[in-house]
Design an enzyme around this catalytic site. Structure first.
Site: not given
Length: 148
Positions: A7, A13, A119
């Site tokens: 990520c 994440r 996100d």
């Protein structure tokens, strides 16, 4: 098999994706994570990622953020990006078509019809819960598709 989750900062994440998939496949496969940005190198995952993982029996508190390095194309069999921007950023670092082909969007085989794992960094706990559910679905699809 060696799988890398990627990520942006490697604190929200991708640590969740790493932990969830590792909990499903055990120690016979190496699962790791990294970020395309280097702001958080060496840091633990975000406290909200740690909390939502713990809620489901997954401990990610020992993970530390790493910056994505092109050497990872040689070290990992598959690289899963959390969103389309991460996918593009990673593929731009690939030197060969073979390396590009290792990079996949994590939700491409999931059943939730989403393209990107959002996100959650600037959002509340409910966003982390949503991300967890998306990644749980995505990792189920990965386990099935790659016979892990």
């Amino acid at each position: 098999m060696k799988i890398l989750m990627v990520c942006l900062g490697n604190i929200c994440r991708s640590p969740l994706a790493e932990g969830i998939l590792q909990s499903k496949v055990g120690e016979q496969h190496l699962i790791d994570s990294a970020g395309t940005g280097d702001w958080h190198v060496g840091e633990q995952p975000d406290r909200r990622s740690i909390a939502v993982a713990k809620k489901y029996g997954v401990d990610i508190s020992d993970q530390r953020a790493m910056h994505f390095n092109p050497i990872f194309f040689e070290e990992f069999d598959l690289i899963f990006a959390m969103d389309k921007q991460n996918l593009l950023d990673i593929k731009q670092l690939a030197r060969t078509e073979e390396e590009k082909n290792k990079v996949k969007l994590i939700l491409e085989d999931a059943t939730n019809n989403a393209d990107n794992v959002p996100d959650p960094y600037y959002d509340g706990e409910e966003a982390f819960e949503h991300v967890y559910q998306l990644l749980d679905d995505a990792t189920n699809a990965i386990v099935e598709k790659y016979n892990l």
